[in-house]
Design an enzyme around this catalytic site. Structure first.
Site, PDB file in Angstrom:
ATOM      1  CB  SER A 145      -5.122  37.967 150.598  1.00 22.79           C
ATOM      2  OG  SER A 145      -3.771  38.049 150.179  1.00 22.79           O
ATOM      3  CD  GLU A 194       1.139  34.771 140.900  1.00 27.54           C
ATOM      4  OE1 GLU A 194       1.043  33.610 140.463  1.00 27.54           O
ATOM      5  OE2 GLU A 194       0.750  35.112 142.034  1.00 27.54           O
ATOM      6  N   GLY A 230      -5.934  31.654 145.697  1.00 28.79           N
ATOM      7  CA  GLY A 230      -4.592  31.083 145.608  1.00 28.79           C
ATOM      8  C   GLY A 230      -4.290  30.273 146.856  1.00 28.79           C
ATOM      9  N   GLY A 231      -3.591  30.894 147.793  1.00 31.45           N
ATOM     10  CA  GLY A 231      -3.109  30.206 148.987  1.00 31.45           C
ATOM     11  C   GLY A 231      -4.163  29.355 149.685  1.00 31.45           C
ATOM     12  CD  GLU A 271      -6.697  36.915 140.802  1.00 31.71           C
ATOM     13  OE1 GLU A 271      -6.969  36.142 141.710  1.00 31.71           O
ATOM     14  OE2 GLU A 271      -5.756  36.738 140.018  1.00 31.71           O
ATOM     15  CG  ASN A 285      -3.920  30.175 140.328  1.00 35.77           C
ATOM     16  OD1 ASN A 285      -3.323  29.206 139.853  1.00 35.77           O
ATOM     17  ND2 ASN A 285      -3.499  31.417 140.190  1.00 35.77           N
ATOM     18  CD1 TRP A 286      -5.158  24.451 143.600  1.00 37.03           C
ATOM     19  CD2 TRP A 286      -4.420  22.472 142.861  1.00 37.03           C
ATOM     20  NE1 TRP A 286      -6.118  23.510 143.891  1.00 37.03           N
ATOM     21  CE2 TRP A 286      -5.689  22.290 143.451  1.00 37.03           C
ATOM     22  CE3 TRP A 286      -3.765  21.363 142.319  1.00 37.03           C
ATOM     23  CZ2 TRP A 286      -6.306  21.037 143.509  1.00 37.03           C
ATOM     24  CZ3 TRP A 286      -4.386  20.114 142.372  1.00 37.03           C
ATOM     25  CH2 TRP A 286      -5.643  19.952 142.971  1.00 37.03           C
ATOM     26  CE  LYS A 287      -1.301  32.237 143.133  1.00 41.48           C
ATOM     27  NZ  LYS A 287      -0.883  33.535 143.603  1.00 41.48           N
ATOM     28  N   GLY A 319      -1.457  37.145 147.313  1.00 41.63           N
ATOM     29  CA  GLY A 319      -0.407  36.481 148.083  1.00 41.63           C
ATOM     30  C   GLY A 319       0.228  37.364 149.144  1.00 41.63           C
ATOM     31  CG  HIS A 322      -2.666  34.934 137.783  1.00 47.13           C
ATOM     32  ND1 HIS A 322      -1.613  35.463 138.462  1.00 47.13           N
ATOM     33  CD2 HIS A 322      -3.560  34.538 138.726  1.00 47.13           C
ATOM     34  CE1 HIS A 322      -1.853  35.386 139.772  1.00 47.13           C
ATOM     35  NE2 HIS A 322      -3.042  34.828 139.956  1.00 47.13           N
TER      36      HIS A 322
HETATM   37  C1  PEP Z   1      -4.387  34.258 142.841  1.00 47.43           C
HETATM   38  O1  PEP Z   1      -3.283  33.875 142.589  1.00 47.43           O
HETATM   39  O2  PEP Z   1      -5.210  34.293 141.941  1.00 47.43           O
HETATM   40  C2  PEP Z   1      -4.682  34.687 144.214  1.00 47.43           C
HETATM   41  C3  PEP Z   1      -5.756  35.381 144.408  1.00 47.43           C
HETATM   42  O3  PEP Z   1      -3.783  34.323 145.198  1.00 47.43           O
HETATM   43  P1  PEP Z   1      -3.977  34.507 146.778  1.00 47.43           P
HETATM   44  O4  PEP Z   1      -5.366  34.046 147.126  1.00 47.43           O
HETATM   45  O5  PEP Z   1      -2.930  33.641 147.400  1.00 47.43           O
HETATM   46  O6  PEP Z   1      -3.790  35.952 147.084  1.00 47.43           O
END
Ligand code: PEP
Length: 252
Positions: free
Chosen positions: A213, A98, A234-235, A168, A9-11, A174, A96
């Site tokens: 994470s 967010e 994500g990251g 999640e 997920n590049w957000k 994050g 998601h």
């Molecule tokens: C996400 O946004 O779905 C996610 C899991 O982010 P991160 O891996 O950065 O925690």
């Protein structure tokens, strides 16, 4: 055997040119992805088309990060599931945390988005997960059960067969705080049990990803658990080498 899916997920990161470069970097290392692991990337809308084009023939699948709740019309700023699907995109992330937190998405909205996704043959990656205070109050099972019942239970068995779920925990997204593999396994098995209440044995085939994470250092431990069928990343999906290394967690 259940599928294994690792999705990035590049957000709201990367310009279109950077996104295509990232895609190419992942494509160049696809031979290092363990057999049987499906790789998906979810770029922003602006470069969905370019990334989908660049992904052709690489084995990498493409997802949107969201879609509109309505089919078409006077909804300024929205992007419909039909528009997304017309680009050759196969997946869409829905719910998601967010989007729930910053854009007020509720089960009501998400039910409408699910309808749009399935009407256009997109595979939803439906996100569920509790906030820190909910986990601390011991309410995480109830929260996740509601998120599943209020949306997933409205699907037909045919729709359910295609669904991907991402667990999640909001406190792990994050933040650098990962759920332990035992915490992940416990709630993934719980989710599968809830799904089985409605859909029976079909729940055994549902891909349930972990997100929060996840990184090259903890992926192998998380993926070693029987009900953890991949990750929503994500990251660590923003660097090709790290994203591939996360997928390699399935080899260890
Ligand atoms: C996400 O946004 O779905 C996610 C899991 O982010 P991160 O891996 O950065 O925690």
């Amino acid at each position: 055997m259940r599928k294994k899916i690792v999705a990035g997920n590049w957000k709201m990161n990367t310009t279109p040119a950077e996104g295509v470069e990232l895609l190419k970097g992942i494509a160049a290392q696809m031979s290092e992805v363990p057999q049987g692991v499906t790789m998906v990337v979810a770029p922003p809308f602006t470069h969905l088309s370019m990334v989908a084009e660049a992904a052709k023939g690489t084995g990498i699948h493409v997802s949107a990060q969201n879609c509109a709740a309505e089919a078409k019309g006077a909804y300024t700023g929205e992007v419909s599931a039909q528009m997304i699907a017309s680009l050759g995109v196969e997946y869409v992330i829905l719910g998601h945390s967010e989007r729930r937190q910053y854009y007020g998405e509720t089960s009501e909205t998400l039910n409408k988005k699910m309808v749009q996704a399935y009407a256009n043959n997109l595979i939803p990656i439906y996100c569920v997960g509790e906030k820190l205070e909910e986990r601390e109050a011991g309410k995480h099972f109830d929260v996740v059960r509601s998120q599943v019942e209020e949306v997933v239970f409205n699907l037909t068995p045919e729709q359910f067969a295609k669904l991907v779920i991402a667990y999640e925990p909001v406190w792990a997204i994050g933040t650098g705080k990962t759920a332990t593999s035992d915490q992940a396994q416990e709630i993934h098995a719980f989710i599968r049990g809830v799904l089985a209440e409605k859909f029976g044995a079909a729940a055994q085939d549902t891909v349930i990803q972990y997100g929060g994470s996840a990184n090259p250092g903890n992926a192998a431990e998380l993926f070693s658990k029987p009900d953890v069928d991949g990750g929503l990343i994500g990251g660590a999906s923003l660097k090709a080498g790290d994203f591939i290394a996360v997928a390699q967690g399935f080899k260890a």
